[in-house]
Design an enzyme around this catalytic site. Structure first.
Site, PDB file in Angstrom:
ATOM      1  N   ARG A   1       0.877  -1.165   0.000  1.00 49.62           N
ATOM      2  CA  ARG A   1       0.000   0.000   0.000  1.00 49.62           C
ATOM      3  C   ARG A   1       0.915   1.215   0.000  1.00 49.62           C
ATOM      4  O   ARG A   1       2.063   1.137   0.395  1.00 49.62           O
ATOM      5  CB  ARG A   1      -0.890  -0.015   1.238  1.00 49.62           C
ATOM      6  CG  ARG A   1      -1.789  -1.255   1.324  1.00 49.62           C
ATOM      7  CD  ARG A   1      -2.957  -1.006   2.233  1.00 49.62           C
ATOM      8  NE  ARG A   1      -3.705  -2.210   2.541  1.00 49.62           N
ATOM      9  CZ  ARG A   1      -4.743  -2.636   1.842  1.00 49.62           C
ATOM     10  NH1 ARG A   1      -5.143  -1.989   0.765  1.00 49.62           N
ATOM     11  NH2 ARG A   1      -5.400  -3.720   2.199  1.00 49.62           N
TER      12      ARG A   1
ATOM     13  N   GLY B   1      -8.228   2.084  -4.805  1.00 44.37           N
ATOM     14  CA  GLY B   1      -7.066   2.972  -4.669  1.00 44.37           C
ATOM     15  C   GLY B   1      -6.113   2.789  -5.839  1.00 44.37           C
ATOM     16  O   GLY B   1      -5.620   3.756  -6.435  1.00 44.37           O
TER      17      GLY B   1
ATOM     18  N   ASP C   1     -13.179  -7.695  -1.051  1.00 45.83           N
ATOM     19  CA  ASP C   1     -14.440  -7.208  -0.468  1.00 45.83           C
ATOM     20  C   ASP C   1     -15.573  -7.115  -1.493  1.00 45.83           C
ATOM     21  O   ASP C   1     -16.723  -6.926  -1.122  1.00 45.83           O
ATOM     22  CB  ASP C   1     -14.238  -5.830   0.171  1.00 45.83           C
ATOM     23  CG  ASP C   1     -13.326  -5.891   1.384  1.00 45.83           C
ATOM     24  OD1 ASP C   1     -13.025  -7.003   1.845  1.00 45.83           O
ATOM     25  OD2 ASP C   1     -12.888  -4.825   1.854  1.00 45.83           O
TER      26      ASP C   1
ATOM     27  N   GLY D   1     -14.183  -7.241   5.051  1.00 46.94           N
ATOM     28  CA  GLY D   1     -15.215  -6.329   4.585  1.00 46.94           C
ATOM     29  C   GLY D   1     -15.073  -5.027   5.340  1.00 46.94           C
ATOM     30  O   GLY D   1     -15.665  -4.830   6.396  1.00 46.94           O
ATOM     31  N   ARG D   2     -14.232  -4.167   4.813  1.00 44.97           N
ATOM     32  CA  ARG D   2     -13.923  -2.910   5.500  1.00 44.97           C
ATOM     33  C   ARG D   2     -15.120  -1.956   5.482  1.00 44.97           C
ATOM     34  O   ARG D   2     -15.538  -1.442   6.498  1.00 44.97           O
ATOM     35  CB  ARG D   2     -12.739  -2.246   4.807  1.00 44.97           C
ATOM     36  CG  ARG D   2     -12.149  -1.076   5.542  1.00 44.97           C
ATOM     37  CD  ARG D   2     -11.202  -0.318   4.639  1.00 44.97           C
ATOM     38  NE  ARG D   2     -10.003  -1.067   4.307  1.00 44.97           N
ATOM     39  CZ  ARG D   2      -8.900  -1.069   5.037  1.00 44.97           C
ATOM     40  NH1 ARG D   2      -8.841  -0.375   6.130  1.00 44.97           N
ATOM     41  NH2 ARG D   2      -7.842  -1.766   4.659  1.00 44.97           N
TER      42      ARG D   2
ATOM     43  N   GLU E   1     -15.610  -7.262   9.300  1.00 44.19           N
ATOM     44  CA  GLU E   1     -14.659  -6.514  10.127  1.00 44.19           C
ATOM     45  C   GLU E   1     -15.003  -5.025  10.257  1.00 44.19           C
ATOM     46  O   GLU E   1     -14.610  -4.384  11.231  1.00 44.19           O
ATOM     47  CB  GLU E   1     -13.243  -6.655   9.569  1.00 44.19           C
ATOM     48  CG  GLU E   1     -13.140  -6.083   8.155  1.00 44.19           C
ATOM     49  CD  GLU E   1     -11.765  -6.256   7.541  1.00 44.19           C
ATOM     50  OE1 GLU E   1     -10.804  -6.443   8.280  1.00 44.19           O
ATOM     51  OE2 GLU E   1     -11.682  -6.195   6.308  1.00 44.19           O
TER      52      GLU E   1
ATOM     53  N   GLY F   1      -7.215  -2.627  -6.305  1.00 39.65           N
ATOM     54  CA  GLY F   1      -8.553  -2.184  -5.948  1.00 39.65           C
ATOM     55  C   GLY F   1      -8.846  -0.745  -6.322  1.00 39.65           C
ATOM     56  O   GLY F   1      -8.216  -0.180  -7.223  1.00 39.65           O
TER      57      GLY F   1
HETATM   58  N1  LIG Z   1      -6.012   8.618  -4.954  1.00 39.78           N
HETATM   59  C1  LIG Z   1      -4.957   7.870  -5.271  1.00 39.78           C
HETATM   60  N2  LIG Z   1      -4.118   8.272  -6.248  1.00 39.78           N
HETATM   61  C2  LIG Z   1      -3.055   7.522  -6.584  1.00 39.78           C
HETATM   62  N3  LIG Z   1      -2.745   6.356  -5.994  1.00 39.78           N
HETATM   63  C3  LIG Z   1      -3.527   5.904  -5.020  1.00 39.78           C
HETATM   64  C4  LIG Z   1      -4.682   6.632  -4.603  1.00 39.78           C
HETATM   65  N4  LIG Z   1      -5.280   5.934  -3.614  1.00 39.78           N
HETATM   66  C5  LIG Z   1      -4.527   4.821  -3.419  1.00 39.78           C
HETATM   67  N5  LIG Z   1      -3.484   4.797  -4.262  1.00 39.78           N
HETATM   68  C6  LIG Z   1      -2.442   3.785  -4.358  1.00 39.78           C
HETATM   69  O1  LIG Z   1      -3.018   2.531  -4.706  1.00 39.78           O
HETATM   70  C7  LIG Z   1      -2.342   1.472  -4.051  1.00 39.78           C
HETATM   71  C8  LIG Z   1      -3.287   0.568  -3.369  1.00 39.78           C
HETATM   72  O2  LIG Z   1      -4.287   1.303  -2.711  1.00 39.78           O
HETATM   73  P1  LIG Z   1      -5.164   0.668  -1.575  1.00 39.78           P
HETATM   74  O3  LIG Z   1      -6.330   1.546  -1.336  1.00 39.78           O
HETATM   75  O4  LIG Z   1      -4.307   0.341  -0.421  1.00 39.78           O
HETATM   76  O5  LIG Z   1      -5.592  -0.716  -2.111  1.00 39.78           O
HETATM   77  P2  LIG Z   1      -6.645  -1.092  -3.179  1.00 39.78           P
HETATM   78  O6  LIG Z   1      -6.117  -0.667  -4.502  1.00 39.78           O
HETATM   79  O7  LIG Z   1      -6.688  -2.554  -3.010  1.00 39.78           O
HETATM   80  O8  LIG Z   1      -7.902  -0.373  -2.810  1.00 39.78           O
HETATM   81  C9  LIG Z   1      -1.357   2.109  -3.089  1.00 39.78           C
HETATM   82  O9  LIG Z   1      -0.072   1.966  -3.645  1.00 39.78           O
HETATM   83  C10 LIG Z   1      -1.787   3.553  -3.014  1.00 39.78           C
HETATM   84  O10 LIG Z   1      -0.715   4.429  -2.833  1.00 39.78           O
HETATM   85  O1  LIG Z   2      -4.235  -5.806   6.612  1.00 38.80           O
HETATM   86  P1  LIG Z   2      -4.276  -5.226   5.243  1.00 38.80           P
HETATM   87  O2  LIG Z   2      -3.305  -5.832   4.316  1.00 38.80           O
HETATM   88  O3  LIG Z   2      -4.209  -3.756   5.253  1.00 38.80           O
HETATM   89  O4  LIG Z   2      -5.670  -5.617   4.603  1.00 38.80           O
HETATM   90  C1  LIG Z   2      -6.855  -5.594   5.304  1.00 38.80           C
HETATM   91  C2  LIG Z   2      -7.938  -5.072   4.458  1.00 38.80           C
HETATM   92  O5  LIG Z   2      -7.893  -5.465   3.146  1.00 38.80           O
HETATM   93  C3  LIG Z   2      -9.185  -5.794   2.687  1.00 38.80           C
HETATM   94  O6  LIG Z   2      -9.166  -7.160   2.438  1.00 38.80           O
HETATM   95  C4  LIG Z   2      -9.623  -5.078   1.459  1.00 38.80           C
HETATM   96  O7  LIG Z   2      -8.543  -4.722   0.716  1.00 38.80           O
HETATM   97  P2  LIG Z   2      -8.589  -4.628  -0.852  1.00 38.80           P
HETATM   98  O8  LIG Z   2      -9.765  -3.784  -1.232  1.00 38.80           O
HETATM   99  O9  LIG Z   2      -7.275  -4.024  -1.141  1.00 38.80           O
HETATM  100  O10 LIG Z   2      -8.698  -6.030  -1.363  1.00 38.80           O
HETATM  101  C5  LIG Z   2     -10.137  -5.450   3.784  1.00 38.80           C
HETATM  102  O11 LIG Z   2     -11.212  -6.300   3.879  1.00 38.80           O
HETATM  103  C6  LIG Z   2      -9.247  -5.470   4.971  1.00 38.80           C
HETATM  104  O12 LIG Z   2      -9.648  -4.540   5.895  1.00 38.80           O
HETATM  105 MG   LIG Z   3      -8.996   0.308  -1.266  1.00 38.33          MG
END
Ligand SMILES: Nc1ncnc2c1ncn2[C@@H]1O[C@H](COP(=O)(O)OP(=O)(O)O)[C@@H](O)[C@H]1O
Ligand SMILES: O=P(O)(O)OC[C@H]1O[C@](O)(COP(=O)(O)O)[C@@H](O)[C@@H]1O
Ligand SMILES: [Mg+2]
Length: 561
Positions: A244, A271, A300, A344-345, A399, A269
C-alpha cells in the site's frame, strides 16, 4: 447518430438555461475527432499502415464548457463525476437516451498512429471461432432491467479482440504490477497476462514490477515468461509482491518512459485504479504511445459497476470452513456461541454471501446495517432467545461492522495505513468480550469461540471458477491494450467491458439493506433487522433519490439480477 438526447424532465428548465448560456458564451461541445460510421470505413478497405479509427460517430471531449453532455452522463447514472475528471471523459449520445461512456484511446492524442492486423487471426486455436473479432461498435448496457419507455441509459465499450491493433508484437514491452491487499487469483491474473500476451499476440517482452507502485522506481523489473509463471496460479498471494502507498505519478511515468514500457497492466482495488488513472493522465500529458489497463481486485467485492471482483467466490467458499468450525464448536457445547469475523472494511458482501451459503449462521452483522446490543430488538435479546431455543448459535461479523459502537467504549486512535485507509478496531474481539460480560451479568453459563480466518481466507489460491474468471479478465485486458485503449476491465451484466477509470473509482458498491438480498438474509437467519421504522423510511428515501437520478432503471443490488 443523434446527440444531446438525454434531457431529463426534472431539470429541463435548468438545462435549457444552461445550454442557452453556453451558446451565448460561444462555448460548446469540443469535437476532438470525427469518426466515420463502420459502414463507411470497413477495416478491409483501409490503406495498410493507416490509423484505424477506434470507434464510430463522434468522439466528444467533455469539458466544463460542454455542460449539457456532462449533465447527460450524470443524469443517466448515479455516478458523481468530478469536474476535474471531465476533461478526460468521452461521451457519445445516441437515440432514445443511449449514452456511451467511452474509454480513452491512443488516437485521442496520437491521431496518426499506424495499425496492424491482429495476429490472433493466424492463431490455429482461434481459427474455429465464428466471429474472430468483436464488432467495433458493440457496447454493453450498465443496467439491463428497463421499462418500455425508459431511456437506453449508459453503455460501456464491449471488451474483446479487435481486427486491427495499435502495437506490433515485437515492439510491445509490457509490465505487470499488483497493489493493495492480497486476494485469491492475483497469481492467476499475472499468469494469464504473461501467457495471453505470448500465446495470442506473440509478445515476449513482459516484466513484473515488484511490491506495488513503489517498485516502478525502486526495484529491478523482473522478466516474465510463460515458463516462469507456469505454476503460479496454484499458489496464493502474488509472486510480484504488493504494497500500500508508494504512488508517485511522476516517478512512475518517468520510469515507464525511460524503460520503454508501452503497455502497463495494473492489478488492484479502488485505490490502485485511482493510481492507474493518474498514470494514464500523465502518460497522455506527455503524449506517450502507452496503453494502461486496470484489472480490478478486491476481496471485499465493493468495486463499482462490475458484477463481481475475482477472488470473491473463493473467499465466500473458504469462509464456509470457518463457519462450519464455529458451528461444530458451538453445537458441541452447552449454550455455545461461535463467532466468525470475515473481511469487509466498508461493505459486507463476503459476510452476507457466506451467511446465505452456509445456513448455519444465526446472525450476520455488516457495516451497512448498524446494530445495537442492549434493549428491545438488540443483539443481546436475540442471543438470549436463540440460546433458549437452540442451545447454540453462530454469528458472522464483517470486520467493518459496528465501528461506531466500538469507538464508544474503546477510544479510536484514528490511525491509517500507508494508503490512507482507516485502521479498524477488532469487532470480533470486542464483541466476544461484550457477549461474555452480558452472559456473566445474567449468570448464564456459556462458551464462546472466536474464529478470525480473515488472512487465511485471502491467502489461498483462487478456486476453479475464479481461475476461469481471472483468465477472461486478463485476456480482455490484453485485447483492449493491444487495440490502444486505456481502461479498467470488468464484467458488466455478464459481458466483459472496458470501463473508464473514473467510473470504478468515483463510488463504492455497498450492500443495500433495502434490497431483496438483505431481506433474504434476514429471513434465512431470522435475526432482528436492528432498524426502526424511521431508519427504514430514511433508507428507502435515500434509495428513491438515487433511483430518481438514474431514470433508466431502478438500481438493483449487486448480484440481484
Ligand atoms: N487517490 C490515489 N491516487 C493515486 N494512488 C492511489 C490513490 N489511492 C490509493 N493509491 C495507491 O493505490 C495502491 C493501493 O491502494 P489501496 O487503497 O491500499 O488498495 P486497493 O487498490 O486494493 O484499494 C497504493 O499503492 C496507493 O498508494
Ligand atoms: O491488513 P491489510 O493488508 O491492510 O488488509 C486488510 C484489508 O484489506 C481488505 O481485504 C480489502 O482490501 P482490498 O480492497 O485491497 O482487497 C479489507 O477487507 C481489509 O480490511
Ligand atoms: Mg482500497
Amino acid at each position: 447518430m443523434a446527440s444531446s438526447h438525454i434531457i431529463l424532465p426534472k431539470e429541463e428548465e435548468e438545462e435549457e438555461k444552461e445550454a442557452a448560456a453556453v451558446a451565448e458564451a460561444g462555448l460548446g461541445v469540443g469535437v476532438e475527432a470525427d469518426h466515420d460510421s463502420p459502414a463507411q470505413r470497413p477495416y478491409q478497405e483501409q490503406a495498410p499502415g493507416k490509423a484505424a479509427l477506434p470507434f464510430s460517430a463522434t468522439c466528444v471531449r467533455i469539458s466544463r464548457d460542454s455542460y449539457p453532455n456532462l449533465r447527460a452522463l450524470r443524469n443517466a447514472s448515479t455516478m458523481a463525476l468530478h469536474d476535474d475528471d471531465a476533461a478526460f471523459v468521452k461521451i457519445e449520445e445516441g437515440d432514445f437516451g443511449y449514452v456511451l461512456d467511452d474509454v480513452p484511446h491512443l488516437t485521442d492524442y496520437l491521431p496518426d498512429l499506424p495499425t496492424f492486423p491482429n495476429p490472433l487471426q493466424d492463431h490455429p486455436a482461434y481459427s474455429t471461432v465464428k466471429q474472430y473479432f468483436v464488432n467495433a461498435d458493440d457496447t454493453v448496457p450498465e443496467k439491463v432491467v428497463v421499462q418500455k419507455n425508459s431511456p437506453r441509459g449508459v453503455h460501456f465499450r464491449r471488451a474483446g479482440p479487435r481486427q486491427r491493433v495499435y502495437f506490433e508484437s515485437e515492439e510491445v514491452k509490457a509490465c505487470i504490477v499488483t497493489c493493495g491487499g492480497l486476494c485469491p487469483g492475483l497469481n492467476t491474473v499475472i499468469r494469464e497476462l504473461v501467457c495471453g500476451l505470448s500465446h495470442m499476440y506473440n509478445v515476449s517482452n513482459v516484466f513484473g514490477i515488484q511490491n506495488g507502485y513503489k517498485g516502478f522506481y525502486s526495484s529491478n523489473y523482473l522478466p516474465m515468461t510463460p515458463k516462469s509463471v507456469n505454476d503460479i496460479h496454484k499458489r496464493g498471494g502474488t509472486v510480484l509482491g504488493t504494497s500500500r502507498g508508494g504512488h508517485d505519478t511522476k516517478k512512475i511515468v518517468d520510469n515507464i518512459q525511460d524503460r520503454g514500457i508501452n503497455q502497463v497492466y495494473i492489478i488492484g482495488g479502488d485505490g490502485t485504479q485511482k493510481g492507474a488513472y493518474e498514470i494514464y493522465k500523465e502518460i497522455r500529458r506527455r503524449g506517450l504511445h502507452v496503453a494502461v489497463a486496470g484489472i480490478p481486485k478486491t476481496i471485499d467485492n465493493d468495486i463499482a459497476v462490475i458484477d463481481k471482483s475475482f477472488g470473491f467466490d473463493t473467499a465466500v467458499e473458504e469462509a464456509q470452513r470457518a463457519i462450519n468450525a464455529a458451528h461444530v464448536e458451538a453445537s458441541s457445547a452447552e449454550n455455545g456461541i461461535g463467532l466468525v469475523k470475515l473481511m469487509g472494511r466498508y461493505s459486507g458482501f463476503i459476510a452476507m454471501y457466506a451467511t446465505l451459503a452456509s445456513r448455519d449462521v444465526d446472525c450476520c452483522l455488516i457495516p451497512e446495517s448498524p446494530f445495537y446490543l442492549e434493549g428491545e430488538g438488540g443483539l443481546f435479546e436475540y442471543i438470549d432467545r436463540r440460546l433458549k431455543e437452540n442451545n447454540h448459535m453462530v454469528i458472522v461479523v464483517a470486520e467493518g461492522a459496528g465501528q461506531d459502537l466500538i469507538a464508544q467504549s474503546i477510544p479510536a486512535a484514528d490511525q491509517q495505513d500507508a494508503s490512507g485507509n482507516k485502521l479498524l478496531l477488532d469487532v470480533g474481539l470486542w464483541l466476544t468480550h461484550k457477549i461474555k460480560d452480558y452472559c456473566k451479568s445474567k449468570k448464564m453459563e456459556m462458551t464462546i469461540k472466536y474464529i478470525d480466518p480473515t488472512y487465511m481466507i485471502r491467502a489461498i489460491p483462487s478456486n476453479a471458477s475464479d481461475n476461469v474468471y481471472c483468465t477472461l479478465l486478463a485476456h480482455s485486458a490484453i485485447h483492449g491494450a493491444m487495440a490502444g485503449y486505456s481502461f479498467t476491465v470488468g464484467m458488466v451484466n455478464g459481458r466483459h467491458a472496458y470501463i473508464p477509470f473514473h467510473r470504478v473509482t468515483s463510488t463504492r458498491n455497498k450492500v443495500r439493506i433495502t434490497d431483496r438480498m438483505w431481506a433474504r438474509l434476514l429471513s434465512s437467519t431470522n435475526q432482528p433487522s436492528f432498524l426502526s421504522q424511521k431508519d427504514i423510511d430514511a433508507a428507502r428515501e435515500a434509495d428513491k433519490a438515487a433511483n430518481a437520478k438514474n431514470q433508466s432503471a431502478p438500481a438493483l443490488a449487486n448480484g440481484e439480477k
